[in-house]
Motif scaffolding. Sequence first.
Motif, PDB file in Angstrom:
ATOM      1  N   ASP A   1       0.804  -1.216   0.000  1.00 54.83           N
ATOM      2  CA  ASP A   1       0.000   0.000   0.000  1.00 54.83           C
ATOM      3  C   ASP A   1       0.839   1.268   0.000  1.00 54.83           C
ATOM      4  O   ASP A   1       0.304   2.364  -0.140  1.00 54.83           O
ATOM      5  CB  ASP A   1      -0.945   0.006   1.212  1.00 54.83           C
ATOM      6  CG  ASP A   1      -0.201  -0.272   2.495  1.00 54.83           C
ATOM      7  OD1 ASP A   1       1.044  -0.392   2.453  1.00 54.83           O
ATOM      8  OD2 ASP A   1      -0.861  -0.382   3.546  1.00 54.83           O
ATOM      9  N   GLN A   2       2.158   1.148   0.136  1.00 56.08           N
ATOM     10  CA  GLN A   2       3.049   2.300   0.038  1.00 56.08           C
ATOM     11  C   GLN A   2       3.697   2.422  -1.328  1.00 56.08           C
ATOM     12  O   GLN A   2       4.472   3.344  -1.558  1.00 56.08           O
ATOM     13  CB  GLN A   2       4.140   2.196   1.115  1.00 56.08           C
ATOM     14  CG  GLN A   2       3.607   2.267   2.537  1.00 56.08           C
ATOM     15  CD  GLN A   2       4.688   2.059   3.555  1.00 56.08           C
ATOM     16  OE1 GLN A   2       5.794   1.623   3.221  1.00 56.08           O
ATOM     17  NE2 GLN A   2       4.395   2.364   4.805  1.00 56.08           N
ATOM     18  N   GLY A   3       3.387   1.500  -2.225  1.00 57.54           N
ATOM     19  CA  GLY A   3       3.956   1.532  -3.564  1.00 57.54           C
ATOM     20  C   GLY A   3       5.324   0.891  -3.671  1.00 57.54           C
ATOM     21  O   GLY A   3       6.028   1.105  -4.662  1.00 57.54           O
ATOM     22  N   VAL A   4       5.716   0.097  -2.690  1.00 60.13           N
ATOM     23  CA  VAL A   4       7.026  -0.550  -2.693  1.00 60.13           C
ATOM     24  C   VAL A   4       6.897  -1.931  -3.317  1.00 60.13           C
ATOM     25  O   VAL A   4       5.984  -2.699  -2.977  1.00 60.13           O
ATOM     26  CB  VAL A   4       7.590  -0.661  -1.257  1.00 60.13           C
ATOM     27  CG1 VAL A   4       8.945  -1.354  -1.269  1.00 60.13           C
ATOM     28  CG2 VAL A   4       7.702   0.719  -0.636  1.00 60.13           C
ATOM     29  N   ARG A   5       7.780  -2.233  -4.227  1.00 59.76           N
ATOM     30  CA  ARG A   5       7.776  -3.533  -4.898  1.00 59.76           C
ATOM     31  C   ARG A   5       8.479  -4.562  -4.021  1.00 59.76           C
ATOM     32  O   ARG A   5       9.600  -4.341  -3.562  1.00 59.76           O
ATOM     33  CB  ARG A   5       8.480  -3.430  -6.250  1.00 59.76           C
ATOM     34  CG  ARG A   5       8.490  -4.725  -7.072  1.00 59.76           C
ATOM     35  CD  ARG A   5       9.240  -4.495  -8.377  1.00 59.76           C
ATOM     36  NE  ARG A   5       9.200  -5.668  -9.233  1.00 59.76           N
ATOM     37  CZ  ARG A   5      10.066  -6.674  -9.192  1.00 59.76           C
ATOM     38  NH1 ARG A   5      11.030  -6.640  -8.295  1.00 59.76           N
ATOM     39  NH2 ARG A   5       9.971  -7.678 -10.031  1.00 59.76           N
ATOM     40  N   GLU A   6       7.800  -5.709  -3.820  1.00 64.02           N
ATOM     41  CA  GLU A   6       8.336  -6.765  -2.981  1.00 64.02           C
ATOM     42  C   GLU A   6       8.347  -8.079  -3.752  1.00 64.02           C
ATOM     43  O   GLU A   6       7.316  -8.469  -4.320  1.00 64.02           O
ATOM     44  CB  GLU A   6       7.508  -6.927  -1.703  1.00 64.02           C
ATOM     45  CG  GLU A   6       7.549  -5.700  -0.797  1.00 64.02           C
ATOM     46  CD  GLU A   6       6.671  -5.869   0.418  1.00 64.02           C
ATOM     47  OE1 GLU A   6       7.053  -5.354   1.480  1.00 64.02           O
ATOM     48  OE2 GLU A   6       5.592  -6.515   0.304  1.00 64.02           O
ATOM     49  N   PRO A   7       9.480  -8.771  -3.801  1.00 61.70           N
ATOM     50  CA  PRO A   7       9.504 -10.089  -4.476  1.00 61.70           C
ATOM     51  C   PRO A   7       8.801 -11.129  -3.621  1.00 61.70           C
ATOM     52  O   PRO A   7       9.007 -11.215  -2.406  1.00 61.70           O
ATOM     53  CB  PRO A   7      11.004 -10.380  -4.593  1.00 61.70           C
ATOM     54  CG  PRO A   7      11.619  -9.627  -3.454  1.00 61.70           C
ATOM     55  CD  PRO A   7      10.786  -8.384  -3.259  1.00 61.70           C
ATOM     56  N   VAL A   8       7.958 -11.930  -4.234  1.00 60.62           N
ATOM     57  CA  VAL A   8       7.174 -12.929  -3.504  1.00 60.62           C
ATOM     58  C   VAL A   8       7.267 -14.274  -4.218  1.00 60.62           C
ATOM     59  O   VAL A   8       7.492 -14.344  -5.426  1.00 60.62           O
ATOM     60  CB  VAL A   8       5.694 -12.506  -3.369  1.00 60.62           C
ATOM     61  CG1 VAL A   8       5.568 -11.228  -2.569  1.00 60.62           C
ATOM     62  CG2 VAL A   8       5.048 -12.364  -4.736  1.00 60.62           C
ATOM     63  N   THR A   9       7.104 -15.326  -3.432  1.00 60.64           N
ATOM     64  CA  THR A   9       6.985 -16.685  -3.950  1.00 60.64           C
ATOM     65  C   THR A   9       5.553 -17.152  -3.745  1.00 60.64           C
ATOM     66  O   THR A   9       4.994 -16.997  -2.658  1.00 60.64           O
ATOM     67  CB  THR A   9       7.946 -17.633  -3.227  1.00 60.64           C
ATOM     68  OG1 THR A   9       9.287 -17.166  -3.402  1.00 60.64           O
ATOM     69  CG2 THR A   9       7.835 -19.035  -3.795  1.00 60.64           C
ATOM     70  N   VAL A  10       4.957 -17.711  -4.778  1.00 68.26           N
ATOM     71  CA  VAL A  10       3.567 -18.154  -4.737  1.00 68.26           C
ATOM     72  C   VAL A  10       3.536 -19.649  -4.473  1.00 68.26           C
ATOM     73  O   VAL A  10       4.131 -20.445  -5.216  1.00 68.26           O
ATOM     74  CB  VAL A  10       2.839 -17.825  -6.049  1.00 68.26           C
ATOM     75  CG1 VAL A  10       1.371 -18.225  -5.950  1.00 68.26           C
ATOM     76  CG2 VAL A  10       2.967 -16.348  -6.384  1.00 68.26           C
ATOM     77  N   LEU A  11       2.848 -20.036  -3.404  1.00 69.66           N
ATOM     78  CA  LEU A  11       2.645 -21.437  -3.053  1.00 69.66           C
ATOM     79  C   LEU A  11       1.160 -21.753  -3.136  1.00 69.66           C
ATOM     80  O   LEU A  11       0.331 -20.926  -2.750  1.00 69.66           O
ATOM     81  CB  LEU A  11       3.159 -21.728  -1.643  1.00 69.66           C
ATOM     82  CG  LEU A  11       4.618 -21.373  -1.352  1.00 69.66           C
ATOM     83  CD1 LEU A  11       4.961 -21.714   0.088  1.00 69.66           C
ATOM     84  CD2 LEU A  11       5.563 -22.094  -2.303  1.00 69.66           C
TER      85      LEU A  11
ATOM     86  N   ALA B   1      -1.953  -8.225   4.014  1.00 73.13           N
ATOM     87  CA  ALA B   1      -1.418  -7.488   5.158  1.00 73.13           C
ATOM     88  C   ALA B   1      -0.841  -6.161   4.689  1.00 73.13           C
ATOM     89  O   ALA B   1      -0.169  -6.102   3.655  1.00 73.13           O
ATOM     90  CB  ALA B   1      -0.342  -8.304   5.856  1.00 73.13           C
ATOM     91  N   PRO B   2      -1.087  -5.084   5.417  1.00 73.21           N
ATOM     92  CA  PRO B   2      -0.518  -3.782   5.037  1.00 73.21           C
ATOM     93  C   PRO B   2       0.942  -3.687   5.434  1.00 73.21           C
ATOM     94  O   PRO B   2       1.468  -4.522   6.178  1.00 73.21           O
ATOM     95  CB  PRO B   2      -1.373  -2.794   5.821  1.00 73.21           C
ATOM     96  CG  PRO B   2      -1.744  -3.548   7.047  1.00 73.21           C
ATOM     97  CD  PRO B   2      -1.898  -4.987   6.629  1.00 73.21           C
ATOM     98  N   ALA B   3       1.599  -2.665   4.935  1.00 66.67           N
ATOM     99  CA  ALA B   3       2.990  -2.395   5.295  1.00 66.67           C
ATOM    100  C   ALA B   3       3.008  -1.467   6.498  1.00 66.67           C
ATOM    101  O   ALA B   3       2.486  -0.357   6.453  1.00 66.67           O
ATOM    102  CB  ALA B   3       3.730  -1.757   4.115  1.00 66.67           C
ATOM    103  N   TYR B   4       3.596  -1.934   7.580  1.00 69.28           N
ATOM    104  CA  TYR B   4       3.660  -1.134   8.789  1.00 69.28           C
ATOM    105  C   TYR B   4       4.951  -0.324   8.884  1.00 69.28           C
ATOM    106  O   TYR B   4       5.149   0.418   9.828  1.00 69.28           O
ATOM    107  CB  TYR B   4       3.548  -2.032  10.022  1.00 69.28           C
ATOM    108  CG  TYR B   4       2.179  -2.662  10.172  1.00 69.28           C
ATOM    109  CD1 TYR B   4       1.119  -1.941  10.701  1.00 69.28           C
ATOM    110  CD2 TYR B   4       1.951  -3.963   9.765  1.00 69.28           C
ATOM    111  CE1 TYR B   4      -0.135  -2.514  10.828  1.00 69.28           C
ATOM    112  CE2 TYR B   4       0.705  -4.549   9.897  1.00 69.28           C
ATOM    113  CZ  TYR B   4      -0.326  -3.818  10.433  1.00 69.28           C
ATOM    114  OH  TYR B   4      -1.572  -4.385  10.556  1.00 69.28           O
ATOM    115  N   LYS B   5       5.828  -0.487   7.919  1.00 66.02           N
ATOM    116  CA  LYS B   5       7.076   0.259   7.938  1.00 66.02           C
ATOM    117  C   LYS B   5       6.862   1.682   7.431  1.00 66.02           C
ATOM    118  O   LYS B   5       5.847   1.994   6.807  1.00 66.02           O
ATOM    119  CB  LYS B   5       8.131  -0.444   7.082  1.00 66.02           C
ATOM    120  CG  LYS B   5       8.462  -1.856   7.547  1.00 66.02           C
ATOM    121  CD  LYS B   5       9.510  -2.475   6.651  1.00 66.02           C
ATOM    122  CE  LYS B   5       9.857  -3.894   7.095  1.00 66.02           C
ATOM    123  NZ  LYS B   5      10.862  -4.524   6.224  1.00 66.02           N
TER     124      LYS B   5
END
Length: 314
Positions: A64-74, A302-306
């Motif tokens: 929700d802050q516009g930060v790109r995060e690499p994820v693995t899909v299971l 989940a939102p980004a709390y950082k």
Amino acid sequence: MLRLWTAKHNSTHNQLLKCIHSTSLVNASPENSDVFKPSGKWTPESIRTGLIARKRGMTALWNDQGVREPVTVLQLDNCQVTANIVTTRQDKSEYHAVQVAATDKPIKTTTRQMLGHFRKAKVSPKRVVKEFAITPDAHVPVGTTLSAIHFVPGQYVDVIAKSIGKGFQGGMKRWGFKGLRASHGVSISHRKIGSTGAHQDPGRIWPGKKMPARMGGQRITTQNLPVLRVDSALNLIYLCGAVPGVDDAQVMIRDAKKHLAVGRHNQAKGLYEKVLPKGVDDLPFPAGTSEMAKNLPTIIEAPAYKRSPFVPQE
């Protein structure tokens, strides 16, 4: 996309948020429920069962802050409970576990012994069968179909799988050695590992020395991966970071042991708000089932709390 964690202004959403991870044993129990009757409430001393999933690959998400995060899909592939195990050890203590099976398998390629085992559990034959150690209050009724909502966005998990085999590799690739000089003074020895032992004393190489050998192809555990999103319609779990194994490989997911240990420590000190990660009030107990998923939104994130990296620091 519905994000229940960010719905702060609507009282209806807040009421739903408080009970989103509470488990009803009546809804989760099939007709062939066994003698185990869990309490229905998660505690820091509880250890839940894990899941068997298939690694579908990696992609990227934007929070929700516009930060790109690499994820693995299971993805869960018809993951069901096939047995509850209770064994008495030599010291008279009891070992409790839940046996989980996943990925349907043809009957003609299944042994008669396993066909009888699956028939007793009233589930279809499966390809992968694993068991997860639990506490006595976390048994799951046999035949229960597990869902992706077993893990809550915002919590941390451990992923166990067989790593990708890379064959025989040298010290630089296997252990990250620096190597020798790449300029003058070194002849055809740029990637050598250097000295491996002492002189006549001890006259040998110490056991455990980092040297060239086979790399990968071993069962490893990647710890403390945060869950970013859960899709109950497709049974997808989005984890931040990389997990071991090739695409379509079977992996085991469980609650992060180290975070649970920290939660028990905070519980003993009275820091109840730090028992679970920020934004997580409770965990589905004894497990997140497909019946429970029908009463929840399809996608939970989940939102980004950082702090946003795009906001200048004062």
